[in-house]
Design a protein around this motif. Structure first.
Motif, short mmCIF file in Angstrom:
data_model
loop_
_atom_site.label_atom_id
_atom_site.label_comp_id
_atom_site.label_asym_id
_atom_site.label_seq_id
_atom_site.Cartn_x
_atom_site.Cartn_y
_atom_site.Cartn_z
N ALA A 50 0.85 -1.20 0.00
CA ALA A 50 0.00 0.00 0.00
C ALA A 50 0.89 1.25 0.00
CB ALA A 50 -0.98 -0.04 1.16
N SER A 51 0.57 2.22 0.86
CA SER A 51 1.30 3.49 0.80
C SER A 51 2.58 3.53 1.63
CB SER A 51 0.38 4.63 1.27
OG SER A 51 -0.65 4.85 0.33
N THR A 52 2.92 2.45 2.33
CA THR A 52 4.12 2.50 3.16
C THR A 52 5.38 2.70 2.32
OG1 THR A 52 4.25 0.07 3.15
CG2 THR A 52 3.15 1.13 5.03
N VAL A 53 5.38 2.22 1.05
CA VAL A 53 6.57 2.38 0.22
C VAL A 53 6.74 3.80 -0.30
CG1 VAL A 53 6.95 0.00 -0.49
CG2 VAL A 53 5.29 1.39 -1.73
N LYS A 54 5.78 4.67 0.00
CA LYS A 54 5.98 6.09 -0.28
C LYS A 54 7.16 6.64 0.51
CE LYS A 54 1.15 6.82 -1.52
NZ LYS A 54 -0.15 7.40 -1.15
N LEU A 55 7.52 5.92 1.58
CA LEU A 55 8.71 6.29 2.34
C LEU A 55 9.95 6.23 1.46
CD1 LEU A 55 9.41 7.01 5.30
CD2 LEU A 55 9.75 4.58 5.73
N ALA A 56 10.02 5.25 0.58
CA ALA A 56 11.16 5.14 -0.34
C ALA A 56 11.11 6.22 -1.42
CB ALA A 56 11.19 3.75 -0.98
N VAL A 57 9.90 6.61 -1.84
CA VAL A 57 9.77 7.72 -2.79
C VAL A 57 10.27 9.01 -2.14
CG1 VAL A 57 8.20 8.97 -4.32
CG2 VAL A 57 7.76 6.56 -3.80
N LEU A 58 9.97 9.19 -0.86
CA LEU A 58 10.47 10.35 -0.13
C LEU A 58 11.99 10.36 -0.10
CD1 LEU A 58 10.07 12.80 1.78
CD2 LEU A 58 9.85 11.16 3.67
N VAL A 59 12.60 9.21 0.17
CA VAL A 59 14.07 9.14 0.18
C VAL A 59 14.64 9.48 -1.19
CG1 VAL A 59 16.04 7.59 0.46
CG2 VAL A 59 14.15 7.48 2.09
N ALA A 60 14.01 8.96 -2.25
CA ALA A 60 14.49 9.27 -3.60
C ALA A 60 14.41 10.76 -3.88
CB ALA A 60 13.69 8.48 -4.62
N ALA A 61 13.35 11.40 -3.39
CA ALA A 61 13.22 12.85 -3.56
C ALA A 61 14.32 13.58 -2.79
CB ALA A 61 11.85 13.31 -3.08
N ALA A 62 14.59 13.15 -1.56
CA ALA A 62 15.65 13.77 -0.77
C ALA A 62 17.00 13.63 -1.44
CB ALA A 62 15.68 13.14 0.63
N ARG A 63 17.26 12.48 -2.02
CA ARG A 63 18.53 12.26 -2.71
C ARG A 63 18.63 13.13 -3.97
NH1 ARG A 63 19.63 5.73 -2.45
NH2 ARG A 63 20.90 5.84 -0.57
N GLY A 64 17.49 13.32 -4.64
CA GLY A 64 17.49 14.22 -5.79
C GLY A 64 17.80 15.65 -5.37
N LEU A 65 17.27 16.06 -4.23
CA LEU A 65 17.57 17.39 -3.71
C LEU A 65 19.05 17.50 -3.33
CD1 LEU A 65 14.39 17.82 -1.50
CD2 LEU A 65 14.93 19.15 -3.54
N ASP A 66 19.59 16.47 -2.72
CA ASP A 66 21.01 16.46 -2.38
C ASP A 66 21.89 16.56 -3.63
OD1 ASP A 66 20.90 16.35 0.40
OD2 ASP A 66 20.88 14.16 0.47
N ALA A 67 21.49 15.86 -4.68
CA ALA A 67 22.28 15.83 -5.91
C ALA A 67 22.08 17.06 -6.78
CB ALA A 67 21.94 14.57 -6.70
N GLY A 68 21.03 17.84 -6.49
CA GLY A 68 20.74 19.01 -7.29
C GLY A 68 19.96 18.71 -8.56
N THR A 69 19.48 17.48 -8.72
CA THR A 69 18.71 17.14 -9.91
C THR A 69 17.26 17.62 -9.81
OG1 THR A 69 18.26 14.95 -8.98
CG2 THR A 69 20.14 15.16 -10.48
N VAL A 70 16.81 17.90 -8.59
CA VAL A 70 15.51 18.55 -8.36
C VAL A 70 15.70 19.60 -7.29
CG1 VAL A 70 14.06 16.58 -9.03
CG2 VAL A 70 14.84 16.78 -6.67
N ARG A 71 14.78 20.55 -7.24
CA ARG A 71 14.78 21.59 -6.21
C ARG A 71 13.38 21.71 -5.64
NH1 ARG A 71 16.31 26.91 -9.01
NH2 ARG A 71 14.72 26.05 -10.43
N LEU A 72 13.27 22.13 -4.39
CA LEU A 72 11.96 22.28 -3.77
C LEU A 72 11.10 23.28 -4.53
CD1 LEU A 72 12.90 22.31 0.02
CD2 LEU A 72 11.82 20.46 -1.25
N ALA A 73 11.74 24.27 -5.15
CA ALA A 73 10.99 25.31 -5.86
C ALA A 73 10.66 24.93 -7.30
CB ALA A 73 11.78 26.61 -5.84
N ASP A 74 11.14 23.80 -7.79
CA ASP A 74 10.82 23.38 -9.16
C ASP A 74 9.31 23.32 -9.35
OD1 ASP A 74 13.45 23.15 -9.85
OD2 ASP A 74 13.51 20.96 -9.80
N THR A 75 8.86 23.70 -10.52
CA THR A 75 7.42 23.70 -10.81
C THR A 75 6.95 22.34 -11.30
OG1 THR A 75 7.44 26.05 -11.35
CG2 THR A 75 5.59 24.75 -12.18
N CYS A 76 5.92 21.83 -10.64
CA CYS A 76 5.19 20.65 -11.10
C CYS A 76 3.79 21.10 -11.48
CB CYS A 76 5.10 19.59 -10.00
SG CYS A 76 6.69 18.93 -9.44
#
Length: 274
Positions: A50-76
């Motif tokens: 179910a939704s518990t694996v969204k925890l891993a999606v969160l980690v992937a997002a954090a790693r993208g922020l660390d790497a600079g491949t995404v930013r919190l201000a990026d437009t979706c």
């Protein structure tokens, strides 16, 4: 304190669904984030995540922020329509029962950070799909692997029924959820800044099950998940770090009230004995 219903009680509380055969099952692991297992029951049993694996999606997002491949201000762009990963299956929309009514109308620009927040705080499936599309499913599964959650998988975006029929699923175990949360709160998956960001978001999840009895002033965070016949939660209690208590509980086959009683009772007992 009732923790797990008796066999006779369980027969009156069963719930079936796409991912539940109606046979009541409870699995859990209680541990320190350092890795010390304090208690466990069938913690290697496979469940629909179910939704518990969204925890891993969160980690992937954090790693993208660390790497600079995404930013919190990026437009979706807010959307409830996605393209199936199955070639030729076309587009699909989020299933009616799962629609995030708090998401702005389709086509509305949103900062990436706000999308991640909705994914965690209210468990929005649309937001999760938007984040997963931005970071990529391989990055999500790499986060699981790096945490040691080797029996877990994030196999598709939510509501991609064509992919589900083709065998793509979300799977996990109580042990894996415990390992994933432990790796997160000890800072092994992202930078200190992004680890703190993730913990803060998890502390604001609105669906509190395992953390319902946490005393005021004690840090905590969690990520739950549910569909018919499935009710899970994974949480940390205490200051993020190796001494934090981590609890993961997976249930299958119980109706919602019985499953929630089980989760809240196990959470309260774990916190009381920690």
């Amino acid at each position: 304190m009732t923790i797990i219903p008796s066999e006779q009680e369980a027969r009156t509380m069963v719930s079936t669904g796409t991912h539940s055969d109606g046979v009541p099952v409870v699995a859990y692991r209680i541990a320190r984030a350092s890795g010390e297992v304090l208690a466990a029951r069938q913690d290697d049993l496979d469940f629909y995540a179910a939704s518990t694996v969204k925890l891993a999606v969160l980690v992937a997002a954090a790693r993208g922020l660390d790497a600079g491949t995404v930013r919190l201000a990026d437009t979706c762009v807010a959307t409830r329509t996605f393209t199936s990963q199955v070639p030729g299956a076309g587009e699909y929309t989020i299933e009616p029962d799962d629609v995030d009514t708090g998401l702005p109308p389709d086509g509305t620009p949103m900062p990436f950070g706000d999308v991640v927040e909705r994914m965690v705080v209210v468990s929005s499936n649309e937001a999760t799909n938007m984040v997963a599309e931005r970071v990529g499913l391989p990055a999500v599964n790499q986060a699981l692997a790096d945490a040691g959650a080797t029996r877990s998988v994030f196999g598709r975006k939510y509501s991609d029924l064509a992919a589900e029929r083709a065998g793509a699923s979300h799977r996990t175990t109580a042990a894996d959820l415990c390992l994933l949360m432990s790796a997160l709160v000890t800072g092994r998956l992202a930078s200190p800044e992004r680890t703190a960001w993730m913990c803060e978001l998890l502390g604001r999840q609105t669906d509190r099950q395992l953390t319902a009895a946490v005393p005021g002033g004690v840090p905590f965070g969690s990520k739950s998940g549910w569909v018919d016949g499935i009710r899970h939660d994974v949480a940390f209690v205490g200051e993020p770090g190796p001494d934090a208590l981590v609890v993961a509980v997976c249930t299958r086959g119980y109706d919602e009230p019985a499953a929630e009683e089980t989760l809240k009772s196990l959470g309260a007992l774990a916190v009381a004995l920690s």
